[in-house]
Design a protein around this motif. Structure first.
Motif, PDB file in Angstrom:
ATOM      1  N   PRO A  83     -55.979 -33.562 -20.468  1.00  0.00           N
ATOM      2  CA  PRO A  83     -57.079 -34.240 -21.162  1.00  0.00           C
ATOM      3  C   PRO A  83     -56.811 -35.719 -21.424  1.00  0.00           C
ATOM      4  N   ALA A  84     -55.585 -36.071 -21.759  1.00  0.00           N
ATOM      5  CA  ALA A  84     -55.293 -37.477 -22.062  1.00  0.00           C
ATOM      6  C   ALA A  84     -55.643 -38.374 -20.882  1.00  0.00           C
ATOM      7  N   LYS A  85     -55.312 -37.930 -19.684  1.00  0.00           N
ATOM      8  CA  LYS A  85     -55.559 -38.745 -18.492  1.00  0.00           C
ATOM      9  C   LYS A  85     -57.038 -38.821 -18.167  1.00  0.00           C
ATOM     10  N   PHE A  86     -57.762 -37.680 -18.244  1.00  0.00           N
ATOM     11  CA  PHE A  86     -59.168 -37.768 -17.859  1.00  0.00           C
ATOM     12  C   PHE A  86     -60.012 -38.458 -18.932  1.00  0.00           C
ATOM     13  N   ALA A  94     -62.800 -36.667 -12.878  1.00  0.00           N
ATOM     14  CA  ALA A  94     -63.040 -35.392 -12.188  1.00  0.00           C
ATOM     15  C   ALA A  94     -61.859 -35.016 -11.304  1.00  0.00           C
ATOM     16  N   GLU A  95     -61.279 -35.990 -10.638  1.00  0.00           N
ATOM     17  CA  GLU A  95     -60.119 -35.715  -9.784  1.00  0.00           C
ATOM     18  C   GLU A  95     -58.935 -35.232 -10.605  1.00  0.00           C
ATOM     19  N   THR A  96     -58.758 -35.810 -11.790  1.00  0.00           N
ATOM     20  CA  THR A  96     -57.675 -35.369 -12.674  1.00  0.00           C
ATOM     21  C   THR A  96     -57.886 -33.917 -13.097  1.00  0.00           C
ATOM     22  N   ILE A  97     -59.092 -33.567 -13.474  1.00  0.00           N
ATOM     23  CA  ILE A  97     -59.388 -32.189 -13.898  1.00  0.00           C
ATOM     24  C   ILE A  97     -59.131 -31.222 -12.757  1.00  0.00           C
ATOM     25  N   ARG A  98     -59.632 -31.535 -11.571  1.00  0.00           N
ATOM     26  CA  ARG A  98     -59.535 -30.610 -10.441  1.00  0.00           C
ATOM     27  C   ARG A  98     -58.120 -30.517  -9.867  1.00  0.00           C
ATOM     28  N   GLN A 142     -64.970 -32.874 -21.002  1.00  0.00           N
ATOM     29  CA  GLN A 142     -64.703 -32.229 -19.713  1.00  0.00           C
ATOM     30  C   GLN A 142     -65.997 -31.692 -19.103  1.00  0.00           C
ATOM     31  N   ARG A 143     -66.872 -31.151 -19.929  1.00  0.00           N
ATOM     32  CA  ARG A 143     -68.161 -30.664 -19.419  1.00  0.00           C
ATOM     33  C   ARG A 143     -68.972 -31.819 -18.841  1.00  0.00           C
ATOM     34  N   TYR A 144     -69.003 -32.963 -19.532  1.00  0.00           N
ATOM     35  CA  TYR A 144     -69.747 -34.114 -19.019  1.00  0.00           C
ATOM     36  C   TYR A 144     -69.221 -34.530 -17.647  1.00  0.00           C
ATOM     37  N   ASP A 204     -70.043 -31.869 -14.980  1.00  0.00           N
ATOM     38  CA  ASP A 204     -71.484 -31.896 -14.696  1.00  0.00           C
ATOM     39  C   ASP A 204     -71.824 -33.097 -13.812  1.00  0.00           C
ATOM     40  N   PHE A 205     -71.225 -34.230 -14.093  1.00  0.00           N
ATOM     41  CA  PHE A 205     -71.424 -35.431 -13.264  1.00  0.00           C
ATOM     42  C   PHE A 205     -70.928 -35.183 -11.836  1.00  0.00           C
ATOM     43  N   GLU A 206     -69.793 -34.517 -11.747  1.00  0.00           N
ATOM     44  CA  GLU A 206     -69.233 -34.151 -10.433  1.00  0.00           C
ATOM     45  C   GLU A 206     -70.224 -33.289  -9.652  1.00  0.00           C
ATOM     46  N   HIS A 207     -70.823 -32.343 -10.333  1.00  0.00           N
ATOM     47  CA  HIS A 207     -71.809 -31.446  -9.714  1.00  0.00           C
ATOM     48  C   HIS A 207     -73.044 -32.227  -9.277  1.00  0.00           C
ATOM     49  N   GLN A 208     -73.581 -33.028 -10.186  1.00  0.00           N
ATOM     50  CA  GLN A 208     -74.826 -33.755  -9.921  1.00  0.00           C
ATOM     51  C   GLN A 208     -74.684 -34.782  -8.803  1.00  0.00           C
ATOM     52  N   THR A 209     -73.505 -35.349  -8.642  1.00  0.00           N
ATOM     53  CA  THR A 209     -73.292 -36.364  -7.599  1.00  0.00           C
ATOM     54  C   THR A 209     -72.662 -35.770  -6.333  1.00  0.00           C
ATOM     55  N   ASN A 210     -72.513 -34.437  -6.317  1.00  0.00           N
ATOM     56  CA  ASN A 210     -72.043 -33.716  -5.137  1.00  0.00           C
ATOM     57  C   ASN A 210     -70.678 -34.215  -4.643  1.00  0.00           C
ATOM     58  N   MET A 211     -69.750 -34.378  -5.575  1.00  0.00           N
ATOM     59  CA  MET A 211     -68.384 -34.756  -5.187  1.00  0.00           C
ATOM     60  C   MET A 211     -67.711 -33.586  -4.475  1.00  0.00           C
ATOM     61  N   HIS A 212     -66.833 -33.897  -3.535  1.00  0.00           N
ATOM     62  CA  HIS A 212     -66.046 -32.874  -2.835  1.00  0.00           C
ATOM     63  C   HIS A 212     -64.563 -33.218  -3.018  1.00  0.00           C
ATOM     64  N   ILE A 213     -64.015 -32.716  -4.102  1.00  0.00           N
ATOM     65  CA  ILE A 213     -62.637 -33.078  -4.461  1.00  0.00           C
ATOM     66  C   ILE A 213     -61.627 -32.090  -3.884  1.00  0.00           C
ATOM     67  N   LEU A 214     -61.911 -30.801  -3.964  1.00  0.00           N
ATOM     68  CA  LEU A 214     -60.964 -29.791  -3.488  1.00  0.00           C
ATOM     69  C   LEU A 214     -60.930 -29.769  -1.968  1.00  0.00           C
ATOM     70  N   LYS A 215     -59.748 -29.834  -1.401  1.00  0.00           N
ATOM     71  CA  LYS A 215     -59.584 -29.845   0.058  1.00  0.00           C
ATOM     72  C   LYS A 215     -58.522 -28.822   0.466  1.00  0.00           C
TER      73      LYS A 215
END
Length: 410
Positions: free
Chosen positions: A42-45, A58-62, A100-102, A105-116
């Motif tokens: 949490p501190a980093k994100f 979002a990248e930090t969370i994932r 974290q929810r915000y 949710d932003f990640e979802h709405q902007t269609n980020m693809h972080i997991l590879k």
């Protein structure tokens, strides 16, 4: 009374999330991050949010939590990161779950693809069960280059995430979003597939380098005195019916719930949101020893649930239940249209070849006596929350990778 079952509480806006993030003290030792079982950091994100770097947050969370959008909603943060928050010594802890929810949710709405997925290493893993531990272990293994098959006996993946946690707390769209990203990484999910019926453990072991058993406690317990009573239902059954039908179920005029954990709070709050006029919760523990999350308890009380703490069922006769207080010379008799038991769940490990005692494998860790079979999630020893399932999912994947050395093609 109209149903409020699907009404999730609104989250932060860009303005309000910045205001909340600005309260963070940016502690050098970051006790909140040290207290997160999944190491979501949490501190980093939160630091990234303060600098309006939502993608970085979002990248930090994932990086450590493939189910970040789910944990943001259902994690009992007051027991972990927020309990450790330095800000609590000044006023109130940072709303880490809300931030974290915000971000997710932003990640979802902007269609980020972080997991590879990583480059294939030629190894293949089977995972039995698609609850949070199974899903997280699938992601960690995919990132390491493994081929992953997930076997789920239900019609939909997600386990308790899909069939248990109420819509107002965890919308189906969020669960579907998280699972789709895992499938997009390359996981193959086999639905309506029961081990021992549609495919055997022997066949799984023959076709895979390792098998992870990630089944949950999916069957609700019924106390002996309530067996065969037509007005009695387990909490697991009730929550599944409500979730599958998006709250469109027949409701009683009044209901009694027995149990005091988070599942019981989900049941009583769901009943009230569906429009049940009178909901009474009889709880073995007194308030000072309550097991439920303070947040979920407060939510049930806001909805108008009557809670009888320290009471246990003594006798039942049709619709009439008599309760006795554990310490006082006090008895209560309640007539109810419906009785729902939230007194624990049971594991059905039939035909899996795994020894279970009291819902868990009796030995610590993730290995079993079979060198190709591992366990994780609820049947592995330890906490049963979603955030701990994420931790266990990562750890079993790392353990398998350490044994198989899955980098032979690097």
């Amino acid at each position: 009374m109209p149903s409020k079952y699907e009404n999730e509480t609104p989250g932060y806006t860009m303005t309000t999330v910045m205001e909340e993030a600005a309260r963070c003290l940016l502690c050098h030792d970051a006790p909140c991050s040290l207290a997160c079982p999944a190491h979501t950091d949490p501190a980093k994100f939160i630091r990234s949010v303060r600098f309006r770097n939502i993608k970085g947050a979002a990248e930090t969370i994932r990086e450590n939590n493939a189910l970040g959008a789910i944990c943001a909603r259902v994690c009992p943060t007051e027991k972990y990161c927020e309990l450790a928050c330095s800000r609590s010594g000044i006023d109130v802890p940072i709303d880490i779950g809300g931030i974290q929810r915000y971000v997710t949710d932003f990640e979802h709405q902007t269609n980020m693809h972080i997991l590879k997925a990583g480059r294939s290493n030629g190894r293949k893993i089977a995972i039995i069960g698609s609850g949070p531990a199974g899903l997280q272990s699938a992601v960690t293994l995919l990132e390491k280059g493994y081929t992953v098959d997930v076997f789920e006996q239900a019609e939909k993946p997600g386990g308790y995430l899909t069939y248990g946690i109420p819509e107002y707390r965890l919308p189906t769209s969020i669960v579907d979003f998280e699972i789709k990203r895992i499938v997009d990484m390359g996981a193959t999910v086999h639905l309506n597939t029961k081990i021992g019926v549609d495919i055997t453990m022997a066949e799984l072991k023959a076709s895979h380098d390792a098998v992870i058993v990630a089944i949950g406690a999916s069957e609700g317990k019924i106390l002996p005195m309530f067996e065969g009573n037509p007005i009695v239902e387990s909490a697991i059954s009730f929550l599944a019916r409500a979730k599958e039908n998006r709250g469109n179920i027949e409701i009683p005029n009044d209901a009694v719930v027995i149990g005091g954990g988070d599942v019981a709070m989900d049941v009583v709050t769901t009943l009230k949101k569906l429009g049940v006029a009178h909901v009474t919760d009889a709880v073995y523990e007194e308030f000072a020893e309550f097991k439920a999350s303070k947040k979920e308890l407060a939510g049930s009380q806001r909805e108008g649930v009557t809670i009888l703490d320290g009471y246990v069922p003594e006798n039942v006769d049709g619709h009439t239940v008599t309760f006795k207080h554990r310490h006082m010379n006090s008895r209560l008799t309640i007539d109810a249209d419906k009785v729902i038991l939230a007194v624990g769940q049971e594991v059905n490990a039939e035909k899996l070849g795994i020894h279970i005692e009291h819902g868990e494998v009796p030995t610590a860790g993730y290995k079993t006596q079979d060198s190709k079979v591992f366990v994780t999630g609820d049947i592995a020893q330890g906490d049963k929350t979603v955030v701990y399932a994420v931790q266990k999912g990562k750890e079993v994947a790392d353990e398998i990778d350490g044994i198989l050395g899955g980098h032979e093609n690097d």
